[in-house]
Design a protein around this motif. Structure first.
Motif, short mmCIF file in Angstrom:
data_model
loop_
_atom_site.label_atom_id
_atom_site.label_comp_id
_atom_site.label_asym_id
_atom_site.label_seq_id
_atom_site.Cartn_x
_atom_site.Cartn_y
_atom_site.Cartn_z
N GLY A 12 0.82 -1.26 -0.02
CA GLY A 12 -0.02 -0.14 -0.03
C GLY A 12 0.89 1.42 0.07
O GLY A 12 2.45 1.05 -0.12
N GLY A 13 -0.02 2.39 0.02
CA GLY A 13 0.79 3.77 0.26
C GLY A 13 1.51 4.01 -1.03
O GLY A 13 1.48 3.42 -2.07
N GLU A 54 2.83 5.33 -4.42
CA GLU A 54 2.24 5.90 -5.77
C GLU A 54 1.03 4.85 -6.17
O GLU A 54 0.55 4.74 -7.43
CB GLU A 54 3.04 5.83 -6.79
CG GLU A 54 4.24 6.77 -6.57
CD GLU A 54 5.45 6.57 -7.54
OE1 GLU A 54 5.77 7.78 -8.10
OE2 GLU A 54 6.01 5.66 -7.61
N ALA A 62 -1.85 4.86 -5.62
CA ALA A 62 -3.14 5.57 -6.09
C ALA A 62 -3.20 5.54 -7.68
O ALA A 62 -4.29 5.76 -8.30
CB ALA A 62 -3.39 6.83 -5.51
N HIS A 63 -1.91 5.25 -8.30
CA HIS A 63 -2.11 5.39 -9.66
C HIS A 63 -2.01 3.98 -10.48
O HIS A 63 -2.20 3.91 -11.66
CB HIS A 63 -0.61 6.01 -10.31
CG HIS A 63 -0.38 7.30 -9.64
ND1 HIS A 63 -1.20 8.50 -9.95
CD2 HIS A 63 0.42 7.77 -8.72
CE1 HIS A 63 -0.73 9.47 -9.40
NE2 HIS A 63 0.12 9.30 -8.57
N GLN A 90 -9.71 1.13 -0.80
CA GLN A 90 -9.66 1.66 0.49
C GLN A 90 -8.99 0.49 1.28
O GLN A 90 -9.65 -0.62 1.57
CB GLN A 90 -11.18 2.05 1.30
CG GLN A 90 -11.81 3.31 0.53
CD GLN A 90 -10.61 4.36 0.93
OE1 GLN A 90 -9.88 4.55 1.69
NE2 GLN A 90 -10.48 4.95 -0.48
N GLY A 106 -4.47 4.46 5.11
CA GLY A 106 -5.40 5.10 3.88
C GLY A 106 -5.04 4.50 2.70
O GLY A 106 -3.84 3.88 2.54
N GLY A 107 -5.79 4.73 1.69
CA GLY A 107 -5.39 4.63 0.09
C GLY A 107 -5.61 3.11 -0.55
O GLY A 107 -5.88 2.39 0.40
N PRO A 108 -5.35 2.86 -1.55
CA PRO A 108 -5.62 1.55 -2.36
C PRO A 108 -4.55 0.55 -1.61
O PRO A 108 -3.41 1.05 -1.36
CB PRO A 108 -5.34 1.86 -3.77
CG PRO A 108 -4.92 3.00 -3.96
CD PRO A 108 -5.06 3.89 -2.62
N GLU A 109 -4.76 -0.75 -1.72
CA GLU A 109 -3.98 -1.78 -1.31
C GLU A 109 -4.01 -3.00 -2.28
O GLU A 109 -5.12 -3.19 -2.68
CB GLU A 109 -4.45 -2.30 0.12
CG GLU A 109 -3.80 -1.86 1.13
CD GLU A 109 -4.24 -1.93 2.67
OE1 GLU A 109 -3.98 -1.70 3.37
OE2 GLU A 109 -5.20 -3.31 2.53
#
Ligand SMILES: Cc1cc2nc3c(=O)[nH]c(=O)nc-3n(C[C@H](O)[C@H](O)[C@H](O)COP(=O)(O)OP(=O)(O)OC[C@H]3O[C@@H](n4cnc5c(N)ncnc54)[C@H](O)[C@@H]3O)c2cc1C
Length: 316
Positions: free
Chosen positions: A78-79, A81, A83-84, A142, A147-150
């Motif tokens: 996770g964490g 980059e 999110a891309h 989520q 936080g953010g995608p995994e």
């Protein structure tokens, strides 16, 4: 989805180990493995597949690690980059760059081409990252660990680091810790049926279990067919979701020393090729996939309706 289980002794059918056409591991850092890695990426490039729009290496961090079955480690990334990262489902796979020391991840090329790969490989193994191929086992926009995608990655733990039989990725899988940094480079999906609404034949060994899980989870609910997955033993099975019309057959190896893939091959030969349009997909040990593809062609499945990919090579 219906389940059935078989323990098939490996060498039931003489001649099931006929010649290998390919090699599949992106093994250690010697010249030969560089060639097999390039061959593996050339072969993966050759197969029709669904590619990401604008792939580039993405930084990500280990968020969690757990031994989920006796031979499988689940690492959550996770964490960074992530999110891309664009999730495509099915057997989506990526290049995994593992650090070998301080600064090694800075040598990851921005674009992965044969030339940039060759340049990276010119550096001594001790200072360049290790490169291996893995599958997205699960994606969560989520995450559960911050936080953010995994992304979950399920890595087969094989060999023993003490006697050098465990490869770098297998060793990393069982030793990495939260906060450790990697790079992933999306390569899209290999699973690409020529047209929708076909019966499916899915066959894999344990390295292909994550991909099979992704395919089963992504298939339309009205899909029919059979999936055969070989794992070392009953405790290595996982709960997989999928269409009610797809029968999942687990196969186990009879003995520790049995060559992976042979039991799946024997079981796959027992599955009649369904009438009408079919899509056949097989991934895993190189001899499994090349021999099975030959068998399906002889059984009348058009080559264009078959996807096969050697994920690794026994004894490679
Ligand atoms: C598109 C693609 C997707 C893949 N997805 C996954 C995945 O999701 N999960 C997964 O576990 N693997 C997956 N693989 C396979 C994985 O990349 C290889 O198994 C890889 O060789 C492991 O790297 P390593 O550093 O542990 O061993 P390497 O350094 O590559 O090999 C060291 C030695 O171990 C042997 N070896 C390699 N893999 C295995 C194995 N699984 N069992 C027994 N011996 C082995 C080799 O023959 C060699 O002798 C995938 C491969 C491809 C091409």
């Amino acid at each position: 989805m219906t389940l059935s289980t078989t323990t098939t002794p490996a060498a039931t059918k003489p001649g099931t180990t006929s010649g290998t056409q390919t090699s599949a591991t992106a093994a250690s850092s010697s010249a030969t493995s560089a060639t097999s890695a390039t061959r593996s990426s050339r072969r993966a490039k050759a197969a029709p597949r669904i590619k990401p729009r604008d792939p580039r290496p993405l930084a990500a961090f280990v968020r969690a690690r757990a031994r989920i079955t006796p031979h499988m480690e689940r690492v959550t990334l996770g964490g960074g980059e992530l999110a891309h990262f664009e999730y495509l489902g099915y057997d989506q796979w990526f290049r995994l760059y593992l650090p070998t020391g301080p600064g090694s991840l800075q040598r990851v090329p921005d674009r992965l081409t044969s030339a940039s790969y060759a340049r990276m490989m010119l550096a001594p193994a001790s200072v360049r990252p290790t490169l291996r191929n893995y599958t997205v086992r699960a994606y969560r926009p989520q995450g559960r660990h911050g936080g953010g995608p995994e992304i979950d990655v399920d890595l087969v733990v094989h060999g023993d680091p003490a006697d050098g039989t465990a490869g770098p990725a297998s060793t990393w899988a069982s030793t990495c810790a939260p906060g450790d940094e990697v790079r992933i480079y999306d390569e899209g999906r290999l699973y690409a049926p020529p047209s929708p609404g076909r019966s499916v034949l899915l066959v894999a060994d344990e390295t292909g279990l994550p991909a099979t899980a992704g395919v089963l989870a992504s298939l339309p609910a009205d899909t029919v067919g059979t999936a055969v997955v070989e794992v070392p033993g009953p405790a290595d099975r996982q709960a997989l979701g999928g269409p009610a019309g797809v029968e999942l057959r687990w196969v186990h190896r009879a003995a520790d020393g049995d060559v992976p893939g042979r039991a799946a091959l024997a079981a796959a030969r027992e599955v009649p090729v369904p009438p009408g349009p079919v899509y056949a997909w097989t991934v895993g040990e190189s001899d499994l996939v090349t021999t099975l593809r030959r068998y399906w062609v002889q059984a009348g499945v058009p080559k264009a309706d078959i996807t096969f990919c050697g994920y690794w090579k026994h004894g490679g």
